[in-house]
Design a protein around this motif. Structure first.
Motif, PDB file in Angstrom:
ATOM      1  N   ALA A  89       0.814  -1.218   0.000  1.00 55.38           N
ATOM      2  CA  ALA A  89       0.000   0.000   0.000  1.00 55.38           C
ATOM      3  C   ALA A  89       0.847   1.267   0.000  1.00 55.38           C
ATOM      4  O   ALA A  89       0.433   2.298  -0.536  1.00 55.38           O
ATOM      5  CB  ALA A  89      -0.930  -0.005   1.214  1.00 55.38           C
ATOM      6  N   LEU A  90       2.038   1.221   0.575  1.00 52.52           N
ATOM      7  CA  LEU A  90       2.911   2.390   0.629  1.00 52.52           C
ATOM      8  C   LEU A  90       3.771   2.532  -0.625  1.00 52.52           C
ATOM      9  O   LEU A  90       4.427   3.556  -0.812  1.00 52.52           O
ATOM     10  CB  LEU A  90       3.813   2.321   1.865  1.00 52.52           C
ATOM     11  N   GLY A  91       3.770   1.506  -1.473  1.00 54.37           N
ATOM     12  CA  GLY A  91       4.578   1.560  -2.686  1.00 54.37           C
ATOM     13  C   GLY A  91       6.060   1.374  -2.441  1.00 54.37           C
ATOM     14  O   GLY A  91       6.879   1.762  -3.274  1.00 54.37           O
ATOM     15  N   ASP A  92       6.417   0.766  -1.314  1.00 54.24           N
ATOM     16  CA  ASP A  92       7.829   0.592  -0.965  1.00 54.24           C
ATOM     17  C   ASP A  92       8.340  -0.825  -1.206  1.00 54.24           C
ATOM     18  O   ASP A  92       9.527  -1.023  -1.471  1.00 54.24           O
ATOM     19  CB  ASP A  92       8.053   0.944   0.518  1.00 54.24           C
ATOM     20  N   THR A  93       7.460  -1.810  -1.097  1.00 53.89           N
ATOM     21  CA  THR A  93       7.890  -3.206  -1.108  1.00 53.89           C
ATOM     22  C   THR A  93       7.117  -3.993  -2.157  1.00 53.89           C
ATOM     23  O   THR A  93       5.888  -3.895  -2.237  1.00 53.89           O
ATOM     24  CB  THR A  93       7.665  -3.846   0.280  1.00 53.89           C
ATOM     25  N   VAL A  94       7.848  -4.784  -2.956  1.00 57.40           N
ATOM     26  CA  VAL A  94       7.205  -5.669  -3.930  1.00 57.40           C
ATOM     27  C   VAL A  94       6.634  -6.869  -3.191  1.00 57.40           C
ATOM     28  O   VAL A  94       7.324  -7.500  -2.386  1.00 57.40           O
ATOM     29  CB  VAL A  94       8.211  -6.129  -5.006  1.00 57.40           C
ATOM     30  N   ILE A  95       5.367  -7.187  -3.464  1.00 60.75           N
ATOM     31  CA  ILE A  95       4.729  -8.306  -2.774  1.00 60.75           C
ATOM     32  C   ILE A  95       4.381  -9.457  -3.727  1.00 60.75           C
ATOM     33  O   ILE A  95       4.073 -10.561  -3.266  1.00 60.75           O
ATOM     34  CB  ILE A  95       3.458  -7.844  -2.034  1.00 60.75           C
ATOM     35  N   HIS A  96       4.449  -9.207  -5.056  1.00 61.26           N
ATOM     36  CA  HIS A  96       4.137 -10.282  -6.005  1.00 61.26           C
ATOM     37  C   HIS A  96       4.620  -9.876  -7.393  1.00 61.26           C
ATOM     38  O   HIS A  96       4.715  -8.685  -7.706  1.00 61.26           O
ATOM     39  CB  HIS A  96       2.632 -10.558  -6.043  1.00 61.26           C
ATOM     40  N   ALA A  97       4.930 -10.874  -8.229  1.00 54.85           N
ATOM     41  CA  ALA A  97       5.369 -10.607  -9.604  1.00 54.85           C
ATOM     42  C   ALA A  97       4.820 -11.678 -10.534  1.00 54.85           C
ATOM     43  O   ALA A  97       4.651 -12.839 -10.136  1.00 54.85           O
ATOM     44  CB  ALA A  97       6.891 -10.565  -9.691  1.00 54.85           C
ATOM     45  N   ASP A  98       4.531 -11.269 -11.765  1.00 54.96           N
ATOM     46  CA  ASP A  98       4.072 -12.193 -12.807  1.00 54.96           C
ATOM     47  C   ASP A  98       5.043 -12.146 -13.977  1.00 54.96           C
ATOM     48  O   ASP A  98       5.421 -11.059 -14.438  1.00 54.96           O
ATOM     49  CB  ASP A  98       2.674 -11.813 -13.300  1.00 54.96           C
ATOM     50  N   PHE A  99       5.423 -13.325 -14.479  1.00 54.79           N
ATOM     51  CA  PHE A  99       6.286 -13.449 -15.656  1.00 54.79           C
ATOM     52  C   PHE A  99       5.542 -14.213 -16.742  1.00 54.79           C
ATOM     53  O   PHE A  99       4.766 -15.129 -16.445  1.00 54.79           O
ATOM     54  CB  PHE A  99       7.574 -14.213 -15.323  1.00 54.79           C
ATOM     55  N   THR A 100       5.795 -13.834 -17.994  1.00 57.38           N
ATOM     56  CA  THR A 100       5.293 -14.615 -19.117  1.00 57.38           C
ATOM     57  C   THR A 100       6.479 -15.232 -19.847  1.00 57.38           C
ATOM     58  O   THR A 100       7.509 -14.576 -20.045  1.00 57.38           O
ATOM     59  CB  THR A 100       4.459 -13.745 -20.081  1.00 57.38           C
ATOM     60  N   ARG A 101       6.358 -16.495 -20.214  1.00 55.29           N
ATOM     61  CA  ARG A 101       7.451 -17.184 -20.902  1.00 55.29           C
ATOM     62  C   ARG A 101       7.647 -16.593 -22.295  1.00 55.29           C
ATOM     63  O   ARG A 101       6.675 -16.307 -23.003  1.00 55.29           O
ATOM     64  CB  ARG A 101       7.157 -18.678 -21.028  1.00 55.29           C
ATOM     65  N   ILE A 102       8.894 -16.426 -22.693  1.00 52.24           N
ATOM     66  CA  ILE A 102       9.207 -15.920 -24.027  1.00 52.24           C
ATOM     67  C   ILE A 102      10.423 -16.658 -24.571  1.00 52.24           C
ATOM     68  O   ILE A 102      11.157 -17.334 -23.832  1.00 52.24           O
ATOM     69  CB  ILE A 102       9.502 -14.401 -24.025  1.00 52.24           C
ATOM     70  N   SER A 103      10.621 -16.495 -25.871  1.00 48.99           N
ATOM     71  CA  SER A 103      11.856 -16.913 -26.527  1.00 48.99           C
ATOM     72  C   SER A 103      12.567 -15.646 -26.976  1.00 48.99           C
ATOM     73  O   SER A 103      11.914 -14.689 -27.421  1.00 48.99           O
ATOM     74  CB  SER A 103      11.545 -17.810 -27.725  1.00 48.99           C
ATOM     75  N   LEU A 104      13.876 -15.601 -26.861  1.00 53.09           N
ATOM     76  CA  LEU A 104      14.618 -14.393 -27.225  1.00 53.09           C
ATOM     77  C   LEU A 104      14.551 -14.095 -28.719  1.00 53.09           C
ATOM     78  O   LEU A 104      14.906 -12.998 -29.150  1.00 53.09           O
ATOM     79  CB  LEU A 104      16.081 -14.521 -26.782  1.00 53.09           C
ATOM     80  N   SER A 105      14.076 -15.048 -29.507  1.00 52.38           N
ATOM     81  CA  SER A 105      13.969 -14.825 -30.951  1.00 52.38           C
ATOM     82  C   SER A 105      12.579 -14.349 -31.367  1.00 52.38           C
ATOM     83  O   SER A 105      12.397 -13.878 -32.494  1.00 52.38           O
ATOM     84  CB  SER A 105      14.318 -16.109 -31.708  1.00 52.38           C
ATOM     85  N   GLU A 106      11.600 -14.458 -30.500  1.00 55.62           N
ATOM     86  CA  GLU A 106      10.242 -14.050 -30.869  1.00 55.62           C
ATOM     87  C   GLU A 106      10.056 -12.550 -30.687  1.00 55.62           C
ATOM     88  O   GLU A 106      10.759 -11.894 -29.914  1.00 55.62           O
ATOM     89  CB  GLU A 106       9.214 -14.810 -30.036  1.00 55.62           C
ATOM     90  N   ARG A 107       9.104 -11.996 -31.418  1.00 53.41           N
ATOM     91  CA  ARG A 107       8.818 -10.567 -31.335  1.00 53.41           C
ATOM     92  C   ARG A 107       7.877 -10.311 -30.161  1.00 53.41           C
ATOM     93  O   ARG A 107       6.862 -10.995 -29.994  1.00 53.41           O
ATOM     94  CB  ARG A 107       8.190 -10.057 -32.638  1.00 53.41           C
ATOM     95  N   ILE A 108       8.232  -9.319 -29.378  1.00 56.00           N
ATOM     96  CA  ILE A 108       7.434  -8.978 -28.202  1.00 56.00           C
ATOM     97  C   ILE A 108       7.241  -7.467 -28.151  1.00 56.00           C
ATOM     98  O   ILE A 108       7.868  -6.713 -28.897  1.00 56.00           O
ATOM     99  CB  ILE A 108       8.111  -9.457 -26.897  1.00 56.00           C
ATOM    100  N   HIS A 109       6.365  -7.037 -27.265  1.00 58.28           N
ATOM    101  CA  HIS A 109       6.136  -5.608 -27.014  1.00 58.28           C
ATOM    102  C   HIS A 109       6.732  -5.259 -25.659  1.00 58.28           C
ATOM    103  O   HIS A 109       6.516  -5.964 -24.675  1.00 58.28           O
ATOM    104  CB  HIS A 109       4.642  -5.282 -26.997  1.00 58.28           C
ATOM    105  N   MET A 110       7.469  -4.155 -25.622  1.00 64.25           N
ATOM    106  CA  MET A 110       8.025  -3.675 -24.360  1.00 64.25           C
ATOM    107  C   MET A 110       7.956  -2.159 -24.321  1.00 64.25           C
ATOM    108  O   MET A 110       8.051  -1.501 -25.360  1.00 64.25           O
ATOM    109  CB  MET A 110       9.492  -4.107 -24.190  1.00 64.25           C
ATOM    110  N   ARG A 111       7.791  -1.616 -23.136  1.00 59.39           N
ATOM    111  CA  ARG A 111       7.873  -0.162 -22.938  1.00 59.39           C
ATOM    112  C   ARG A 111       9.247   0.136 -22.352  1.00 59.39           C
ATOM    113  O   ARG A 111       9.591  -0.360 -21.278  1.00 59.39           O
ATOM    114  CB  ARG A 111       6.777   0.318 -21.997  1.00 59.39           C
ATOM    115  N   ILE A 112      10.023   0.944 -23.077  1.00 59.10           N
ATOM    116  CA  ILE A 112      11.391   1.215 -22.641  1.00 59.10           C
ATOM    117  C   ILE A 112      11.579   2.710 -22.393  1.00 59.10           C
ATOM    118  O   ILE A 112      10.951   3.550 -23.047  1.00 59.10           O
ATOM    119  CB  ILE A 112      12.421   0.697 -23.672  1.00 59.10           C
ATOM    120  N   PRO A 113      12.439   3.067 -21.440  1.00 59.47           N
ATOM    121  CA  PRO A 113      12.636   4.479 -21.098  1.00 59.47           C
ATOM    122  C   PRO A 113      13.490   5.214 -22.127  1.00 59.47           C
ATOM    123  O   PRO A 113      14.328   4.615 -22.811  1.00 59.47           O
ATOM    124  CB  PRO A 113      13.351   4.412 -19.744  1.00 59.47           C
ATOM    125  N   VAL A 114      13.273   6.526 -22.229  1.00 59.74           N
ATOM    126  CA  VAL A 114      14.078   7.408 -23.079  1.00 59.74           C
ATOM    127  C   VAL A 114      14.980   8.226 -22.161  1.00 59.74           C
ATOM    128  O   VAL A 114      14.499   8.951 -21.289  1.00 59.74           O
ATOM    129  CB  VAL A 114      13.191   8.342 -23.925  1.00 59.74           C
TER     130      VAL A 114
END
Length: 252
Positions: free
Chosen positions: A91-116
């Motif tokens: 609730a305070l935004g300080d501690t990670v309490i859970h994470a979700d991963f999706t399986r990928i292959s490094l050769s497949e095309r994916i969507h990502m949001r990257i910083p500028v």
């Protein structure tokens, strides 16, 4: 469990994260893991069964804060390459309490949001202002070729210069920006706007009014407004008495 060696794949760093399989399920089991500085996580996708794993909090935070979003999850003697899709904080935004991963292959095309990220200080700041319009960009491309961040060198930019999406030099040819027009401006240097100071308003002063002095037009027709009184010698005219014959007619 510690973070293992880091691998460089194209423009990405991919680290190994040691993980353990979770057998106990439910909120009570997750709470117990968190109390032991572990983060419960799920892995899904690629038409394989979902997996429940746990990752040491210190390892996960070091990896996540480095800007990486793809990891080799080492579950026992297996290596699962996953892209983090969701991170839940307390609730305070300080501690990670859970994470979700999706399986990928490094050769497949994916969507990502990257910083500028900008590098340097624009020369045009002498008399101008720097505007960093886009802080992040959605990118599609092979997982192993999408850069962790987009770097733009702005040191030589002067007033009037700008960098558009189509001009980004560090975006590989195999990748493309999504949800944004090619001519959209990412960074720009503008001339400073000079706002002219407003002149103070001059108040008009009214002439003082002399008490007792009649205003123009007053008093000339005052008698007409109130009505003139009749002179003493004049008497109001009396109505003529009706003739006697008239009275007789009324009696009838």
């Amino acid at each position: 469990m510690a973070t293992a060696a880091e691998q460089k794949v194209g423009g990405l760093r991919v680290s190994e994260l040691a993980a353990g399989a979770r057998t106990a399920r439910g909120s009570r089991a997750c709470k117990h893991l968190r109390s032991g500085d572990m983060i419960p996580a799920n892995v899904y996708g690629h038409k394989e069964p979902n997996e429940q794993i746990s990752i040491r909090r210190e390892d996960f935070m070091r990896w996540f804060r480095s800007g990486q979003r793809i990891a080799h999850l080492m579950v026992g003697d297996r290596r699962v390459t996953g892209l983090v899709k969701e991170v839940q904080w307390d609730a305070l935004g300080d501690t990670v309490i859970h994470a979700d991963f999706t399986r990928i292959s490094l050769s497949e095309r994916i969507h990502m949001r990257i910083p500028v990220v900008t590098i340097g200080i624009p020369k045009g700041l002498a008399g101008g202002t720097f505007d960093h319009i886009m802080k992040e960009i959605d990118v599609e491309g092979p997982a192993g070729e999408i850069p962790e961040k987009i770097e733009i060198h702005v040191g030589e930019m002067v007033i009037g210069d700008m960098v558009r999406v189509k001009d980004i030099p560090t975006l590989p040819a195999s990748c493309k920006a999504l949800n944004v027009k090619p001519d959209a401006v990412v960074v720009a240097v503008h001339a400073q706007k000079i706002v002219a100071a407003a002149e103070p308003a001059v108040e008009e002063t009214a002439e003082p009014e002399v008490v007792g002095k009649a205003k123009e037009g007053e008093g000339e027709d005052a008698g007409e407004e109130k009505g003139e009184k009749p002179e003493k010698g004049d008497k109001p005219e009396k109505k003529e008495k009706a003739e006697k014959g008239d009275k007789g007619d009324k009696k009838k």
